[in-house]
Design a protein around this motif. Structure first.
Motif, short mmCIF file in Angstrom:
data_model
loop_
_atom_site.label_atom_id
_atom_site.label_comp_id
_atom_site.label_asym_id
_atom_site.label_seq_id
_atom_site.Cartn_x
_atom_site.Cartn_y
_atom_site.Cartn_z
N GLY A 1 3.90 12.24 -13.22
CA GLY A 1 5.01 13.17 -13.11
C GLY A 1 6.15 12.66 -12.26
O GLY A 1 7.29 13.13 -12.38
N ARG A 2 5.87 11.72 -11.38
CA ARG A 2 6.93 11.12 -10.58
C ARG A 2 7.64 10.04 -11.39
O ARG A 2 7.09 9.49 -12.33
N GLN A 3 8.86 9.72 -10.98
CA GLN A 3 9.55 8.60 -11.61
C GLN A 3 8.99 7.30 -11.04
O GLN A 3 8.70 7.20 -9.85
N LEU A 4 8.87 6.30 -11.90
CA LEU A 4 8.30 5.02 -11.49
C LEU A 4 9.12 4.37 -10.38
O LEU A 4 8.60 3.59 -9.58
N ASN A 5 10.39 4.71 -10.30
CA ASN A 5 11.25 4.15 -9.26
C ASN A 5 10.79 4.49 -7.85
O ASN A 5 11.18 3.83 -6.88
N VAL A 6 9.94 5.52 -7.71
CA VAL A 6 9.47 5.89 -6.37
C VAL A 6 8.74 4.72 -5.71
O VAL A 6 8.78 4.56 -4.49
N VAL A 7 8.10 3.88 -6.52
CA VAL A 7 7.36 2.73 -5.98
C VAL A 7 8.30 1.79 -5.23
O VAL A 7 8.10 1.46 -4.06
N GLY A 8 9.35 1.35 -5.92
CA GLY A 8 10.31 0.45 -5.29
C GLY A 8 11.06 1.10 -4.15
O GLY A 8 11.40 0.45 -3.15
N LYS A 9 11.32 2.38 -4.29
CA LYS A 9 12.10 3.08 -3.26
C LYS A 9 11.37 3.08 -1.92
O LYS A 9 11.96 2.78 -0.88
N VAL A 10 10.06 3.37 -1.94
CA VAL A 10 9.33 3.42 -0.67
C VAL A 10 9.09 2.01 -0.11
O VAL A 10 9.10 1.81 1.11
N ILE A 11 8.90 1.03 -1.00
CA ILE A 11 8.70 -0.35 -0.54
C ILE A 11 9.97 -0.87 0.14
O ILE A 11 9.92 -1.41 1.25
N GLU A 12 11.11 -0.70 -0.52
CA GLU A 12 12.35 -1.20 0.05
C GLU A 12 12.71 -0.47 1.34
O GLU A 12 13.19 -1.10 2.30
N ALA A 13 12.49 0.84 1.39
CA ALA A 13 12.80 1.60 2.59
C ALA A 13 12.01 1.08 3.79
O ALA A 13 12.54 0.97 4.91
N TYR A 14 10.74 0.74 3.56
CA TYR A 14 9.92 0.21 4.65
C TYR A 14 10.35 -1.19 5.04
O TYR A 14 10.55 -1.49 6.23
N ALA A 15 10.53 -2.07 4.06
CA ALA A 15 10.89 -3.46 4.36
C ALA A 15 12.25 -3.56 5.06
O ALA A 15 12.45 -4.43 5.93
N TRP B 1 0.82 -1.22 0.00
CA TRP B 1 0.00 0.00 0.00
C TRP B 1 0.85 1.26 0.00
O TRP B 1 0.45 2.28 -0.60
N ARG B 2 2.00 1.22 0.62
CA ARG B 2 2.91 2.36 0.54
C ARG B 2 3.35 2.59 -0.90
O ARG B 2 3.42 3.72 -1.37
N GLY B 3 3.66 1.50 -1.60
CA GLY B 3 4.03 1.61 -3.00
C GLY B 3 2.90 2.15 -3.84
O GLY B 3 3.10 3.02 -4.71
#
Length: 298
Positions: A177-191, A168-170
């Motif tokens: 307008g955001r880079q698609l990498n933001v999805v993985g970035k927030v998921i990995e930061a949380y995990a 859900w964070r992802g």
């Protein structure tokens, strides 16, 4: 965790039949799907068809979740999904995809993804991911959830709930307008807060008339990914998060991926549409509450 030993392949039942009246994807029983040549940005009419496919897939996933219990086989879960989809005129997208023999994927415990339903019996304390994709109206809807069977160990229960939260964070990071990498970035930061391994070899993907388009959606921070999120894009977010290493090994069936250290793993997935101001989840069930939602959430 359950005291059961590492999983081994069970016996598969014969391939389930699909009524001739149900349209098949072009790739069924071919070596590979035709190359995707369309746009990652979908028009309104395609999106509307995807809403239908997504809801049907999500409802089938809810039904599969109800059947997850100690004593049930993964093949029985496949029967639930197959019959539900066919009853609504949808084709199970996995059936005949690159030779895959079943109508959903069932991944227990240390199985990262793409477990093949068979005679394996679910035991008390297991966790079971069910991955369902429906094809109807010429488009696909793809979703999955991890379910608890009986009395699940606290560290595993925490893993499943945190994987749900990471998903859900992802999802909530999606905005044009955001880079698609933001999805993985927030998921990995949380995990990473919990020392979990985030799987890299299997990712989210573009979806629509094609089961898997060229769009690539990793669940880890990949600064080299410069794709910009655009209104009208449709793709999946589906992180696989492990208690131990992020690395995997493959069974001889060519599909079943298991964690290299055999520690357990969880996953959730939704198909998303990018809207002008954020996102719309296309795989919400008719109840409005996604399958596998932890108690007290949403």
């Amino acid at each position: 965790m359950s005291s059961r030993p590492a999983l081994r392949p069970g016996k598969q039942s014969p391939r389930r039949s699909v009524p001739e009246s149900i349209a098949r994807p072009e790739y069924v029983d071919r070596p590979a799907p035709a190359p995707f040549t369309g746009s990652e940005v979908k028009d309104a009419e395609t999106v509307e068809r995807m809403r239908t496919a997504g809801r049907i897939a999500a409802d089938a996933l809810v039904e599969a979740g109800k059947a997850v219990a100690p004593g049930t086989t993964t093949d029985e879960l496949d029967a639930v999904v197959h019959e539900y989809l066919c009853d609504l005129g949808a084709y199970p997208s996995t059936l005949g995809y690159r030779g895959y023999p079943k109508s959903c994927c069932t991944s227990l415990n240390e199985v990262v993804c793409h477990g093949i339903p068979d005679s394996t019996v679910i035991e008390d304390g297991d966790i079971v991911n069910v991955d369902v994709t429906a094809f109807i109206g010429g488009v696909h809807g793809d979703c999955n959830a991890t379910f608890l069977a009986g009395d699940v160990a606290p560290e595993v229960r925490d893993l499943v709930e945190r994987t749900w939260k990471a998903t859900w964070r992802g999802i909530k990071a999606v905005k044009p307008g955001r880079q698609l990498n933001v999805v993985g970035k927030v998921i990995e930061a949380y995990a990473s807060r919990f020392g979990y391994g985030v799987v890299r070899q299997f990712t989210g993907h573009g979806i629509g008339t094609s089961f898997h388009s060229g769009l690539y959606v990793p669940h880890y921070d990949n600064p080299k990914l410069t794709t910009e999120i655009e209104t009208g894009m449709t793709f999946t977010i589906e992180p696989m998060i492990n208690l131990g290493t992020a690395d995997h090994e493959m069974w001889d069936d060519g599909w079943t991926a298991v964690t290299r250290d055999r520690k357990w793993t969880a996953q959730f997935e939704h198909t998303l549409l990018v809207t002008d101001d954020g996102f719309e989840i296309l795989t919400l069930p008719s109840t409005g509450v996604p399958a596998g939602t932890p108690a007290g959430q949403l």
